[in-house]
Enzyme design. Structure first.
Site, mmCIF file in Angstrom:
data_model
loop_
_atom_site.group_PDB
_atom_site.id
_atom_site.type_symbol
_atom_site.label_atom_id
_atom_site.label_comp_id
_atom_site.label_asym_id
_atom_site.label_seq_id
_atom_site.Cartn_x
_atom_site.Cartn_y
_atom_site.Cartn_z
ATOM 1 C CD GLU A 237 -1.823 2.295 1.706
ATOM 2 O OE1 GLU A 237 -1.423 3.204 0.935
ATOM 3 O OE2 GLU A 237 -1.997 2.457 2.912
ATOM 4 C CB CYS A 271 -2.135 6.720 2.304
ATOM 5 S SG CYS A 271 -3.210 5.664 3.295
#
Length: 492
Positions: A237, A271
């Protein structure tokens, strides 16, 4: 943080520069020892079964819940984020831990599958078995919530875990490991290693059965290269450049509030945070005015009244400063903040308009409390511009009539309609992206399966009328099978 001659390093409070604690730098030998300990405990942990593991994980959940304020203090000290924000991510992590513990058996347990006509004499079963030992390399921006999305699901699936937290938040990792050890004191199921990139590289090469990494695309590529040496699978990720779309029929008050929170909470160090906003020209001016009013009320600082904290990683300040300066140099306007918003530790909220689409502020991950707002003629243009990105993590759409359509068209792993980042808080939904945002999924059934291997089993129920797996098979059998297949699949 600074490594010392005695193989230790200091974690620092980014808001003050004060030393929070001292932690060991684990070298390759220490990492190997931790993995060996986890390997020895993995069989015991897997042997407990879903029910046995669930009891322990729910007991751990209780410990974390009762001591959440203590954990929040560690998060606050190491990241500088407000205490309330630290508590929010802990609460979400607790919810995910609970979901993983309670649903692992249903998701991963043995299930019958259709054997088909040719193998009708067989019982077909699939089950999901633990991989063994999972290496988790966590980030600093959400040091509890993000790594727990791998740790909790890997443990629930029956794996042991070796956790390497960010060098900026090692105390959080230590707290999690020590609290788990209180529940399982006799077995090293959850191990901790601390240090810098070398420690993470050693974990990648240590023989673990999978690596789950959260961080930048650049570091993700290094992780993949290290894991390739041993064919260790990885889950990555790696950040995003998430867009928020505002259609002409959107609730502008709600959209503006969501844009400011999505872009500036945690000082923009998220994020799945909102960095780009594309607004229908019919409501652009009104929306921008609302965003400006709300952004002006947000303040970065270290006092109890501050809305957002410092930039945790010092090097990020240069990136934020460069993105703002470049945008202004190319003709953009700062309606809030601007060039003077970036200080030595804090960045004040900045709202930019008229930023060129090829500017770094539109293409690269800024990871600061900035919003770049652009006017579009319609949502088709908004989709085109949103999808013109190497990233594809999350996103948001504010619209009444076309919300679902637009959400599906966004090139992203996750999208919220009339809210921001809500997908991350739903334990049953997968979390992950595409492109430079990485691959693989945590959370939900997909997250549980991510840390397992699918095992196929067949068991004969009765002797096959047409035995296909024998050298004594006759021409008559082959002819019968050919006719049968033609009847089943040969129709026009």
């Amino acid at each position: 943080m600074t490594a010392t001659d005695t193989a230790t390093f200091e974690s620092l409070n980014p808001a003050t520069g004060e030393v929070v604690a001292v932690h060991p730098v684990h070298d390759a030998a220490a990492v190997a020892e931790a993995v060996a300990g986890a390997r020895a405990a993995a069989d015991w942990w897997a042997g407990l079964g879903f029910g046995g593991r669930a009891k322990i994980l729910l007991k751990w959940k209780g410990v974390v819940t009762r001591r959440a304020q203590q954990l929040a203090e560690v998060v606050h000290a190491e990241t500088g984020k407000p205490h309330a924000d630290a508590m929010l991510e802990i609460v979400l992590a607790i919810d995910h831990l609970s979901w993983a513990a309670k649903h692992a058996a249903k998701v991963l347990g043995p299930k019958k599958r259709s054997a088909g006509l040719l193998m009708a004499n067989q019982t077909a079963i699939v089950e999901y078995q633990p991989l063994g030992v999972i290496g988790v390399i966590g980030p600093w921006n959400y040091p509890v919530f993000t790594p727990m999305g791998s740790i909790a699901y890997a443990l629930a699936a029956g794996n042991a875990v070796v956790f390497k937290p960010s060098e900026y938040t090692p105390g959080v990792g230590r707290w999690l490991a020590e609290s788990f050890a209180e529940v399982v004191p006799a077995h090293p199921v959850f191990q901790l290693v601390t240090g810098f990139g070398e420690t993470g590289a050693a974990l990648c090469r240590s023989g673990v059965d999978k690596i789950a990494f959260t961080g930048s695309p650049g570091t993700g590529r290094k992780i993949m290269a290290a894991c390739a040496e041993t064919l260790t699978p990885v889950l990555i990720e790696a950040g995003g450049k998430d867009a928020l779309l505002v259609d002409s029929d959107a609730d502008l008050e709600a959209a503006a509030d969501a844009a400011v929170w999505g872009g500036m909470s945690n000082a923009g160090q998220t994020c799945t945070g909102i960095e780009r906003v594309y607004v229908h020209e019919g409501v652009y001016d009104e929306f921008v005015a609302k965003v400006v009013d709300k952004a002006k009320a947000v303040r970065a600082g270290s006092d109890g009244q501050a809305d957002i904290g410092p930039i945790t990683m010092p090097g990020q300040l240069d990136i934020i400063r460069r993105h703002i300066a470049d945008a202004l140099g190319q003709g953009a306007t700062a309606l809030v903040g601007g060039a003077d918003a970036v200080g030595e530790r804090f960045v004040q909220p900045t709202v930019l308009v008229d930023v060129p689409e090829d500017a770094p502020a539109m293409k690269e991950e800024t990871f600061g409390p900035t919003l770049a707002i652009s006017k579009v003629r319609d949502m088709d243009e908004a989709i085109t511009r949103s999808n013109d990105s190497k990233y594809g993590l999350g996103g948001s759409v504010f619209a009444k009539r076309r919300g679902m359509e637009l959400a599906r068209r966004l090139r992203s792993g996750m999208t919220s309609i009339n809210s921001v980042i809500s997908f991350a808080a739903v334990p049953s939904l997968p979390f992950g992206g595409v492109g430079d945002s990485g691959f693989g999924r945590i959370h939900g059934p997909d997250g549980l399966k991510e840390f397992t291997r699918a095992k196929a089993i067949t068991k004969q129920k009765f002797k096959a009328p047409l035995n296909l797996t024998t050298f004594s098979r006759t021409e008559k059998t082959d002819a019968t099978v050919a006719k049968l297949i033609n009847l089943l699949h040969g129709k026009r």
